[in-house]
Write an enzyme that holds these catalytic residues in place. Structure first.
Site, PDB file in Angstrom:
ATOM      1  N   ASN A  35       8.405  -4.055   3.393  1.00  0.00           N
ATOM      2  CA  ASN A  35       7.011  -3.719   3.695  1.00  0.00           C
ATOM      3  C   ASN A  35       6.618  -4.108   5.111  1.00  0.00           C
ATOM      4  O   ASN A  35       5.905  -3.367   5.806  1.00  0.00           O
ATOM      5  CB  ASN A  35       6.104  -4.427   2.685  1.00  0.00           C
ATOM      6  CG  ASN A  35       4.648  -4.050   2.825  1.00  0.00           C
ATOM      7  OD1 ASN A  35       4.335  -2.895   3.077  1.00  0.00           O
ATOM      8  ND2 ASN A  35       3.763  -5.023   2.673  1.00  0.00           N
ATOM      9  N   GLN A  81       9.358  26.973   1.936  1.00  0.00           N
ATOM     10  CA  GLN A  81       9.778  25.863   1.068  1.00  0.00           C
ATOM     11  C   GLN A  81      11.252  25.538   1.302  1.00  0.00           C
ATOM     12  O   GLN A  81      11.624  24.369   1.483  1.00  0.00           O
ATOM     13  CB  GLN A  81       9.595  26.244  -0.407  1.00  0.00           C
ATOM     14  CG  GLN A  81       8.174  26.402  -0.875  1.00  0.00           C
ATOM     15  CD  GLN A  81       8.122  26.726  -2.365  1.00  0.00           C
ATOM     16  OE1 GLN A  81       8.914  26.199  -3.146  1.00  0.00           O
ATOM     17  NE2 GLN A  81       7.210  27.591  -2.762  1.00  0.00           N
ATOM     18  N   PHE A 131       8.694  19.550  -4.064  1.00  0.00           N
ATOM     19  CA  PHE A 131       7.682  19.512  -3.020  1.00  0.00           C
ATOM     20  C   PHE A 131       7.402  20.903  -2.453  1.00  0.00           C
ATOM     21  O   PHE A 131       8.205  21.824  -2.590  1.00  0.00           O
ATOM     22  CB  PHE A 131       8.132  18.578  -1.884  1.00  0.00           C
ATOM     23  CG  PHE A 131       8.331  17.152  -2.326  1.00  0.00           C
ATOM     24  CD1 PHE A 131       7.255  16.287  -2.411  1.00  0.00           C
ATOM     25  CD2 PHE A 131       9.584  16.681  -2.682  1.00  0.00           C
ATOM     26  CE1 PHE A 131       7.435  14.968  -2.819  1.00  0.00           C
ATOM     27  CE2 PHE A 131       9.776  15.375  -3.094  1.00  0.00           C
ATOM     28  CZ  PHE A 131       8.687  14.512  -3.165  1.00  0.00           C
ATOM     29  N   HIS A 170       0.834  -1.199   0.000  1.00  0.00           N
ATOM     30  CA  HIS A 170       0.000   0.000   0.000  1.00  0.00           C
ATOM     31  C   HIS A 170       0.872   1.254   0.000  1.00  0.00           C
ATOM     32  O   HIS A 170       1.881   1.327   0.719  1.00  0.00           O
ATOM     33  CB  HIS A 170      -0.878   0.048   1.251  1.00  0.00           C
ATOM     34  CG  HIS A 170      -2.025  -0.899   1.251  1.00  0.00           C
ATOM     35  ND1 HIS A 170      -1.876  -2.253   1.430  1.00  0.00           N
ATOM     36  CD2 HIS A 170      -3.370  -0.681   1.113  1.00  0.00           C
ATOM     37  CE1 HIS A 170      -3.078  -2.837   1.411  1.00  0.00           C
ATOM     38  NE2 HIS A 170      -3.994  -1.906   1.213  1.00  0.00           N
ATOM     39  N   GLU A 180      14.114  15.021  -3.661  1.00  0.00           N
ATOM     40  CA  GLU A 180      13.906  15.825  -4.875  1.00  0.00           C
ATOM     41  C   GLU A 180      14.990  15.542  -5.913  1.00  0.00           C
ATOM     42  O   GLU A 180      14.694  15.402  -7.110  1.00  0.00           O
ATOM     43  CB  GLU A 180      13.885  17.308  -4.526  1.00  0.00           C
ATOM     44  CG  GLU A 180      12.636  17.759  -3.803  1.00  0.00           C
ATOM     45  CD  GLU A 180      12.610  19.251  -3.564  1.00  0.00           C
ATOM     46  OE1 GLU A 180      11.516  19.826  -3.527  1.00  0.00           O
ATOM     47  OE2 GLU A 180      13.691  19.857  -3.407  1.00  0.00           O
TER      48      GLU A 180
END
Length: 631
Positions: A507, A623, A614, A476, A607
């Site tokens: 996971n 930012q 973002f 997920h 990034e």
């Protein structure tokens, strides 16, 4: 009191003649005997002119100067004598003898111009201020306190004294932020359990050269649970030099000059024009025009200048009679002041009579002006409402356009995603979580309803059965456990457009523990979270049923979480101190028991790895600050 050698010589200079001089002569030998003898005689001669003044008391410790000056400046034995006859013989001899005893000073570099100016002007000073916030320091939160400095100095030194009460010193990270936003780490989880008090002094050099003026902020981050404390007080001492005043701007700004040589004919009852283009965007404060025309009757001519905006000013109006065959003149019209200089300026020559002709040989235009302030940046688009998954921004600029099939925006009830048709999985998934999403509903399951039938027609729609036997979990993005308030909400997390191939050890190991940590913050501290998760790289493909699913197996998975106290107007409440978590983990086996915090990185690191951006809906300064956080 200086070094022993200096003290002995100084004592020798002020002691009355007698045994000490003979002792010195016995130690230094004959080469200096004559000099000492002359010193004795000079004292007698000098004292015969005026009586010796009473010795002054020794300076207090606060008045004491460094023991060994870099240059020797002898003081006269008798101030009255010196005032009358100048520097006396004993002074000169004493200086000579002192230079023989004193060790040679190491050569020093000449002071820089800035240092010399500061010393000469006496403009180095220290500004001190303190704050006593007595502010609570809570687990996994950030506490700040601000000191405002009104003096505008160029910083040359910083001292910070901090006093914190905390039951576990190693929980704390302490930083100092300057008015222009530069952050420097002062203390990084040091001291173990400590003594209950975290008091320290720091002298960071990273702020040298910045302005002292503005708000200086102490930032205290508690990085662990179980211990809390108080930021009692702190003080700040800033040393710096006052910047030299900037020279006043030159009157009128700068000047741009252009020349044209059209050599254009001037005929009876006709108009001749020539154009000069000015490319500089100036607000005009002065204009000079130099014109050179050949014409046999000057009074036939009317000469005008037209600005880029169409304003015309007459420079010459049928003056000069017959003249001498040349019409050359300079004009300085003030009518254009305040207009835009940028564009085409046109010289217009009108011949108002017959019988004489001529030529517009050349002309030049000098425009003086000040650079215009650039127009304000266009306003940012209106952001989505609170709790929207993309409140903070769309990191890949995904759009719901099938022509961008590998960055296709999908919006579902529980999440928003950028879907990649070629990889048959999302590039990223974004969602919002608060306590209203967390309840007691049990976990759903993957089944035939997991296929996302809202994908565009003609696209391969991944089913749960495509993962069967692949060796990878149906991982997920938005966790099932983040939507337990209702059955419908939980089922929404089982859509295959919310799934990627995830290694079981990833996971079910550190990734699951990191997800649980975020939910604990939401439950226990009444926080809300804006989360975005994605993956990058590729280690293979899952063919799926029929061999045509072609699901890309990512090399790494990442997540960025912004945590704020639950409330309204979230964009306004997010600032540079907001808590951010960023992780980047390998998608492989063998890491089940790893600590998820070992994979913390900065948002800027993610990034760079993904070529995404973002927090674009936040102010630029916020930012920039949040991109450096996450570790």
């Amino acid at each position: 009191m200086g070094p022993p050698g200096t003290r002995a010589v100084t004592y020798f200079f002020i002691r009355p003649c007698g045994l000490f001089e003979r002792f010195v002569m016995s130690r230094i030998g004959n080469p200096f005997a004559a000099l000492v003898s002359r010193l004795q005689r000079a004292r007698v001669e000098d004292q015969s002119i005026a009586p010796r003044t009473r010795p002054q008391p020794a300076p207090t410790p606060s008045e004491t100067t460094p023991a060994r000056p870099t240059t020797f400046s002898p003081t006269s034995l008798d101030a009255a004598h010196t005032a009358r006859v100048g520097f006396n013989q004993a002074d000169r001899l004493r200086a000579s003898l002192f230079s023989m005893f004193r060790p040679a000073a190491a050569p020093t570099a000449a002071p820089t111009a800035a240092t010399s100016a500061a010393a000469a002007a006496g403009n180095t000073q220290t500004v001190t201020a303190s704050a006593a916030p007595n502010a609570a320091i809570r687990d996994f939160q950030t506490t700040t306190s601000t000191i405002a400095i009104t003096e505008d100095l160029k910083t040359t030194g910083v001292r910070v004294d901090v006093n914190i009460a905390h039951s576990y010193a190693s929980d704390l990270v302490v930083k100092l932020r300057s008015p222009e936003g530069r952050e420097v780490l002062l203390r990084n989880r040091e001291g173990g359990r400590g003594t209950g008090t975290v008091s320290f002094t720091a002298n960071p050099t990273d702020f040298n050269g910045v302005s002292t003026k503005g708000n200086w902020t102490l930032v205290v981050e508690d990085r662990a649970g179980g211990d809390v404390g108080t930021l009692r007080n702190w003080s700040l001492a800033l040393t710096g030099t006052r910047p030299a005043p900037e020279p006043p701007p030159a009157t009128g700004g700068r000047t741009v000059t252009q020349t044209a040589t059209p050599n254009a004919s001037i005929r009876d009852f006709q108009t001749t024009t020539s154009t000069i283009a000015i490319n500089d965007d100036l607000k005009t404060t002065g204009v000079r025009v130099d014109v050179n025309i050949a014409h046999t009757y000057a009074s036939d001519l009317v000469v005008k200048l037209r600005s880029p905006q169409g304003q015309e000013v007459t420079l010459r109006n049928r003056e000069g009679g017959r003249g001498n065959g040349t019409v050359s003149f300079t004009a300085n019209p003030s009518d254009f002041n305040g207009t835009d200089a940028k564009g085409e300026w046109t010289l217009i020559v009108e011949d108002r009579e017959r019988g004489d002709v001529g030529t517009l040989r050349s002309w030049s235009l000098s425009v003086t002006g000040t650079d215009r302030t650039p127009p304000p940046a266009p306003p940012r688009p209106t952001p989505p409402p609170d709790n929207s998954p993309l409140l903070l921004g769309n990191p890949s600029n995904a759009v719901p356009d099938v022509r961008q099939e590998n960055n296709y925006l999908i919006v579902r009830d529980q999440f928003t995603a950028s879907y990649n048709r070629a990889d048959a999985k999302p590039n990223w998934v974004a969602w919002h979580t608060d306590r209203s999403h967390l309840g007691r509903e049990g976990r759903g399951k993957f089944d035939e309803n997991s296929t996302d039938n809202q994908l565009p027609e003609g696209w391969r729609r991944v089913t749960t059965f495509d993962y069967t036997g692949s060796g990878y979990d149906r991982g997920h993005h938005l966790p099932s456990a983040d939507r337990t308030a209702s059955r419908e909400a939980n089922n929404g997390t089982f859509l295959m457009t919310n799934v990627l191939p995830q290694a079981p050890d990833n996971n079910q190991g550190p990734w699951e523990r990191m997800e649980r940590y975020v939910r604990d913050q939401i439950r226990q501290n009444d926080m809300e979270a804006y989360t975005i998760m994605g993956s990058y790289g590729e280690v293979g493909r899952i063919p799926g049923q029929g061999g045509d699913a072609n699901i890309a197996i990512p090399e790494r998975v990442w997540k960025v979480v912004v945590l704020i106290p639950r409330g309204d107007n979230d964009l306004e409440r997010i600032n540079r101190d907001t808590q951010v978590i960023a992780v980047d983990m390998p998608n492989r086996q063998g890491i089940r028991n790893d600590n998820w915090e070992d994979y913390r990185v900065s948002v800027a690191d993610i990034e760079r790895a993904t070529n995404m951006r973002f927090f674009t809906n936040l102010p630029p300064e916020v930012q920039a600050a949040l991109r450096e956080k996450g570790r």
